[in-house]
Design a protein around this motif. Structure first.
Motif, PDB file in Angstrom:
ATOM      1  N   GLU A  54       0.830  -1.210   0.000  1.00  0.00           N
ATOM      2  CA  GLU A  54       0.000   0.000   0.000  1.00  0.00           C
ATOM      3  C   GLU A  54       0.860   1.253   0.000  1.00  0.00           C
ATOM      4  O   GLU A  54       2.033   1.230   0.368  1.00  0.00           O
ATOM      5  CB  GLU A  54      -0.925   0.016   1.226  1.00  0.00           C
ATOM      6  CG  GLU A  54      -1.966  -1.075   1.236  1.00  0.00           C
ATOM      7  CD  GLU A  54      -2.801  -1.048   2.495  1.00  0.00           C
ATOM      8  OE1 GLU A  54      -3.744  -1.837   2.566  1.00  0.00           O
ATOM      9  OE2 GLU A  54      -2.504  -0.254   3.406  1.00  0.00           O
ATOM     10  N   THR A  55       0.245   2.345  -0.393  1.00  0.00           N
ATOM     11  CA  THR A  55       0.862   3.659  -0.276  1.00  0.00           C
ATOM     12  C   THR A  55       0.128   4.447   0.809  1.00  0.00           C
ATOM     13  O   THR A  55      -0.994   4.115   1.200  1.00  0.00           O
ATOM     14  CB  THR A  55       0.787   4.433  -1.602  1.00  0.00           C
ATOM     15  OG1 THR A  55      -0.586   4.645  -1.946  1.00  0.00           O
ATOM     16  CG2 THR A  55       1.491   3.669  -2.714  1.00  0.00           C
ATOM     17  N   LYS A  57      -0.016   8.809   2.641  1.00  0.00           N
ATOM     18  CA  LYS A  57       0.335  10.210   2.401  1.00  0.00           C
ATOM     19  C   LYS A  57       0.949  10.842   3.649  1.00  0.00           C
ATOM     20  O   LYS A  57       0.415  10.722   4.742  1.00  0.00           O
ATOM     21  CB  LYS A  57      -0.901  11.015   1.976  1.00  0.00           C
ATOM     22  CG  LYS A  57      -0.580  12.454   1.572  1.00  0.00           C
ATOM     23  CD  LYS A  57      -1.739  13.121   0.869  1.00  0.00           C
ATOM     24  CE  LYS A  57      -2.862  13.452   1.810  1.00  0.00           C
ATOM     25  NZ  LYS A  57      -3.939  14.233   1.180  1.00  0.00           N
ATOM     26  N   PHE A  80      11.480   4.246   2.653  1.00  0.00           N
ATOM     27  CA  PHE A  80      10.315   4.474   1.813  1.00  0.00           C
ATOM     28  C   PHE A  80      10.731   4.912   0.409  1.00  0.00           C
ATOM     29  O   PHE A  80      11.778   5.533   0.216  1.00  0.00           O
ATOM     30  CB  PHE A  80       9.410   5.569   2.413  1.00  0.00           C
ATOM     31  CG  PHE A  80       8.986   5.310   3.828  1.00  0.00           C
ATOM     32  CD1 PHE A  80       7.869   4.546   4.097  1.00  0.00           C
ATOM     33  CD2 PHE A  80       9.711   5.834   4.894  1.00  0.00           C
ATOM     34  CE1 PHE A  80       7.477   4.304   5.410  1.00  0.00           C
ATOM     35  CE2 PHE A  80       9.328   5.602   6.206  1.00  0.00           C
ATOM     36  CZ  PHE A  80       8.203   4.830   6.454  1.00  0.00           C
ATOM     37  N   LEU A  83       6.933   8.490  -4.083  1.00  0.00           N
ATOM     38  CA  LEU A  83       6.235   8.388  -5.370  1.00  0.00           C
ATOM     39  C   LEU A  83       5.695   9.720  -5.854  1.00  0.00           C
ATOM     40  O   LEU A  83       5.359   9.859  -7.035  1.00  0.00           O
ATOM     41  CB  LEU A  83       5.080   7.379  -5.246  1.00  0.00           C
ATOM     42  CG  LEU A  83       5.460   5.979  -4.752  1.00  0.00           C
ATOM     43  CD1 LEU A  83       4.226   5.083  -4.724  1.00  0.00           C
ATOM     44  CD2 LEU A  83       6.547   5.368  -5.625  1.00  0.00           C
ATOM     45  N   THR A 107       3.554  11.253  -1.365  1.00  0.00           N
ATOM     46  CA  THR A 107       3.017   9.898  -1.446  1.00  0.00           C
ATOM     47  C   THR A 107       4.165   8.921  -1.244  1.00  0.00           C
ATOM     48  O   THR A 107       5.158   8.962  -1.985  1.00  0.00           O
ATOM     49  CB  THR A 107       2.340   9.655  -2.800  1.00  0.00           C
ATOM     50  OG1 THR A 107       1.294  10.612  -2.986  1.00  0.00           O
ATOM     51  CG2 THR A 107       1.747   8.252  -2.856  1.00  0.00           C
ATOM     52  N   LEU A 108       4.055   8.053  -0.234  1.00  0.00           N
ATOM     53  CA  LEU A 108       5.143   7.156   0.140  1.00  0.00           C
ATOM     54  C   LEU A 108       4.694   5.700   0.038  1.00  0.00           C
ATOM     55  O   LEU A 108       3.523   5.379   0.260  1.00  0.00           O
ATOM     56  CB  LEU A 108       5.606   7.440   1.573  1.00  0.00           C
ATOM     57  CG  LEU A 108       6.054   8.868   1.899  1.00  0.00           C
ATOM     58  CD1 LEU A 108       6.462   8.962   3.363  1.00  0.00           C
ATOM     59  CD2 LEU A 108       7.189   9.306   0.996  1.00  0.00           C
ATOM     60  N   ALA A 109       5.660   4.825  -0.276  1.00  0.00           N
ATOM     61  CA  ALA A 109       5.431   3.372  -0.279  1.00  0.00           C
ATOM     62  C   ALA A 109       6.526   2.724   0.562  1.00  0.00           C
ATOM     63  O   ALA A 109       7.720   3.006   0.358  1.00  0.00           O
ATOM     64  CB  ALA A 109       5.462   2.820  -1.700  1.00  0.00           C
ATOM     65  N   TYR A 202      -5.539   5.600  -1.669  1.00  0.00           N
ATOM     66  CA  TYR A 202      -4.186   5.068  -1.780  1.00  0.00           C
ATOM     67  C   TYR A 202      -4.191   3.918  -2.771  1.00  0.00           C
ATOM     68  O   TYR A 202      -5.235   3.598  -3.383  1.00  0.00           O
ATOM     69  CB  TYR A 202      -3.655   4.631  -0.411  1.00  0.00           C
ATOM     70  CG  TYR A 202      -4.527   3.655   0.348  1.00  0.00           C
ATOM     71  CD1 TYR A 202      -4.326   2.275   0.272  1.00  0.00           C
ATOM     72  CD2 TYR A 202      -5.558   4.115   1.172  1.00  0.00           C
ATOM     73  CE1 TYR A 202      -5.124   1.389   0.972  1.00  0.00           C
ATOM     74  CE2 TYR A 202      -6.360   3.222   1.877  1.00  0.00           C
ATOM     75  CZ  TYR A 202      -6.145   1.866   1.780  1.00  0.00           C
ATOM     76  OH  TYR A 202      -6.931   0.989   2.478  1.00  0.00           O
ATOM     77  N   GLN A 203      -3.030   3.301  -2.955  1.00  0.00           N
ATOM     78  CA  GLN A 203      -2.887   2.218  -3.920  1.00  0.00           C
ATOM     79  C   GLN A 203      -2.445   0.942  -3.220  1.00  0.00           C
ATOM     80  O   GLN A 203      -1.772   0.986  -2.195  1.00  0.00           O
ATOM     81  CB  GLN A 203      -1.881   2.584  -5.014  1.00  0.00           C
ATOM     82  CG  GLN A 203      -2.313   3.744  -5.897  1.00  0.00           C
ATOM     83  CD  GLN A 203      -1.271   4.084  -6.944  1.00  0.00           C
ATOM     84  OE1 GLN A 203      -0.155   3.573  -6.908  1.00  0.00           O
ATOM     85  NE2 GLN A 203      -1.638   4.945  -7.880  1.00  0.00           N
ATOM     86  N   ARG A 204      -2.821  -0.199  -3.806  1.00  0.00           N
ATOM     87  CA  ARG A 204      -2.393  -1.488  -3.284  1.00  0.00           C
ATOM     88  C   ARG A 204      -2.266  -2.453  -4.465  1.00  0.00           C
ATOM     89  O   ARG A 204      -3.093  -2.435  -5.394  1.00  0.00           O
ATOM     90  CB  ARG A 204      -3.408  -2.014  -2.262  1.00  0.00           C
ATOM     91  CG  ARG A 204      -3.028  -3.350  -1.649  1.00  0.00           C
ATOM     92  CD  ARG A 204      -4.141  -3.869  -0.723  1.00  0.00           C
ATOM     93  NE  ARG A 204      -4.308  -3.012   0.454  1.00  0.00           N
ATOM     94  CZ  ARG A 204      -5.301  -3.164   1.336  1.00  0.00           C
ATOM     95  NH1 ARG A 204      -6.199  -4.125   1.149  1.00  0.00           N
ATOM     96  NH2 ARG A 204      -5.393  -2.368   2.378  1.00  0.00           N
TER      97      ARG A 204
END
Length: 582
Positions: A54-55, A57, A80, A83, A107-109, A202-204
């Motif tokens: 996941e990402t 913020k 991290f 992104l 935005t961090l992953a 967010y993204q996954r």
């Protein structure tokens, strides 16, 4: 005649030099000390628990406008991937009080599982707090669900809860395609209070496929024991049609529409435990009491008030659930309470409330007094047991002689009264700015008056007076007053702007041989833009409508006058105004 003129000029020059030196020294001291306290850098994240796929913020907020530069984010790269990094400058005005700040959104992953640390950042000699992020293994998913381009899942924080205890209900929309529309509809729960506490995107990555996730979390407070039913409801989404797609705000031409059903869920709501003996039912995950004093508790004098501020900080409770604190009376000491202040904050863990109550404490005789302990019982929803938050007994020493109290006996009220006097509080940064602005405005007014007297003395002494050229450089007096006005405009404090405006106008007019303005109304005659800005400022400060004050417009009007001052009339010395106030 020349000797007298030279002597007058030298005397005035010495006075101006001395006063300018004083202005520079005091202003430098005030602003240098204030700048150390005014800067503030806050770091926040939208979630502190994420999975490896996941990402999330990270937001940094600096409470001043920044045009160039940024904090050093290289310390993030150890744990991290960055992104995205976006900077924005924000401004808002509420009830005449302006606030501006700069915000960086990243935005961090995460790079690995475990507890990872977002380091402290430094900018302009101020530091943010470090933040710990817990990264868990990616969860497993239902294969049938992940085969769909769009689907929904829900999560409830616990299957059982006590009455009035906070429950967190989360809805997640997963999509592997672009959406052009989303309608969540109305959502309500019978016999419960409902409040949205977060909305994140967010993204996954699931089985090698990237999903965008819209996550909404609600705080639910059941109001009666039994079975609480969270009803089924639907979300309507529209999948963007990429074939021949063009902007279509009313979605009349394209896109597949899906109706996603969210199933109902039941929660078992337990009544208040029979072994709970507290006066007020307060189910919380954490509750604490804290206090501070406007002066040391050892500095009491007979008849002089000292303010005691007591705060209740409760996680999982709304402001309406927290009771007022009733302090036990003490012989020889009177309490004068202020209105309680309640502030709710929302986040990933739901609602946290800080309830603050202030009391002016006035002793009416000298001696040693004991203020009783303050105790508040509450129910720990983690350990399922009653606990107590307390402040210890406070012993105060009162100096002085027995006298009539400053506050009339007729004004004495019980602790829970509503018409109590406002207690003495410490000055904050905004109050300091007001004092600084008032001080500099006073000095600018002194400079302007001295300059005008100097001009008058030179005329009486018979000296030649040459009108300034069109682009004559501003005087030191005008520069100092202009810097004061510019500082007030930068900080967005309308009362400080008004206080600094007239002294600048007086020094400006003195420097350019214009008639001395005694009010903002007279100053407004210099130009139409200046008159419009002054009218907006007065309406914002004293009007009852919603007129917005344009600080940038005032700054532009002042800059235009400084670049091209009005010309003085050739006959009787009267200013030829560019604009006549109606």
């Amino acid at each position: 005649m020349k000797t007298h003129l030279s002597s007058t000029t030298n005397t005035l020059n010495r006075r101006l030099t001395l006063l300018l030196t004083l202005v520079t020294a005091v202003s430098t001291l005030l602003f240098s000390s204030l700048s150390l306290a005014s800067g503030k850098l806050d770091a926040t994240v939208d979630r502190t628990q994420v999975s490896l796929e996941e990402t999330f913020k990270l937001t940094l907020k600096y409470n001043e406008q920044v045009m160039f530069g940024e904090p050093d984010f290289s310390g993030l790269e150890k744990n991290f991937d960055i992104l995205g990094n976006h900077r924005s400058n924000k401004y808002r005005s509420i009830n005449g009080r302006a606030e501006s700040w700069t915000q960086w959104s990243l935005t961090l992953a995460p790079k690995r599982e475990g507890k990872l640390l977002i380091p402290s950042f430094e900018y302009e000699a101020v530091f943010s707090e470090a933040i710990e992020i817990t990264v868990k293994k990616a969860p497993s998913y239902n294969a049938s669900a992940t085969n769909k381009p769009v689907y929904i899942e829900t999560e409830i924080s616990k299957p059982k809860a006590f009455v009035q205890e906070q429950l967190l209900y989360t809805i997640r929309l997963f999509t592997s395609v672009d959406l052009s529309g989303l309608n969540r509809g109305d959502f309500a729960i019978e016999n419960a209070l409902l409040k949205q506490v977060s909305e994140n995107q967010y993204q996954r990555t699931i089985d090698g496929k990237a999903y965008g996730i819209i996550e909404m979390t609600y705080a639910i407070f059941p109001q009666q024991s039994g079975t609480l039913s969270i009803p089924a409801h639907t979300w309507d989404v529209t999948i963007q049609n990429r074939q021949g797609y063009r902007y279509d705000p009313f979605l009349t031409r394209g896109g597949q529409r899906l109706r996603l059903r969210i199933d109902s869920r039941d929660v078992d709501v337990l009544p208040k435990p029979s072994n709970y003996s507290g006066q007020h039912w307060l189910p919380a995950s954490d509750l604490r009491l804290s206090q501070n004093w406007s002066q040391p508790a050892t500095a009491f004098k007979v008849g002089e008030p000292i303010t005691r501020t007591v705060s209740i900080t409760a996680k999982g409770l709304m402001g309406s659930q927290l009771p007022p604190l009733n302090l036990e009376t003490t012989q020889g000491v009177k309490y004068y309470p202020d209105q309680p202040q309640s502030e709710e904050s929302i986040g990933q863990d739901g609602i946290t409330t800080v309830n603050t109550q202030s009391y002016a404490i006035v002793p009416n005789k000298p001696g040693r007094f004991t203020l009783p302990a303050i105790t508040l019982s509450w129910w720990d929803t983690h350990s399922h047991r009653m606990r107590e938050a307390s402040l210890p007994v406070q012993v105060i020493e009162v100096a002085g002689e027995i006298t009539t109290p400053i506050i009339d006996e007729a004004a004495e009220l019980p602790v829970n009264a509503e018409n109590a006097p406002t207690p003495t509080t410490d000055l904050g940064v905004s109050s300091i700015w007001s004092l600084v602005s008032a001080w500099l405005a006073l000095l600018c007014l002194m400079l302007a008056t001295l300059w005008w007297r100097a001009r008058r003395a030179l005329r009486q002494a018979g000296g030649d007076i040459t009108l300034p050229a069109k682009n004559t450089p501003p005087s030191d007096s005008e520069k100092a007053c202009f810097n004061t006005l510019k500082t007030a405009l930068k900080n967005g404090q309308n009362s400080a702007i008004r206080a600094a405006l007239l002294p600048w106008g007086q020094s400006f007019c003195a420097a350019h041989e214009l008639d001395h303005p005694n009010s903002l109304g007279q100053l407004a005659a210099l130009s139409q833009p200046l008159a419009q800005a002054i009218s907006q400022l007065e309406a914002q400060l004293y009007g009852t409508d919603s007129t917005q004050f344009d600080a940038a417009g005032l700054a532009q009007a002042v800059d235009a006058l400084r670049k091209q001052p009005p010309r003085r009339a050739s006959q009787d010395g009267v200013i030829a105004p560019l604009y006549h106030a109606r």
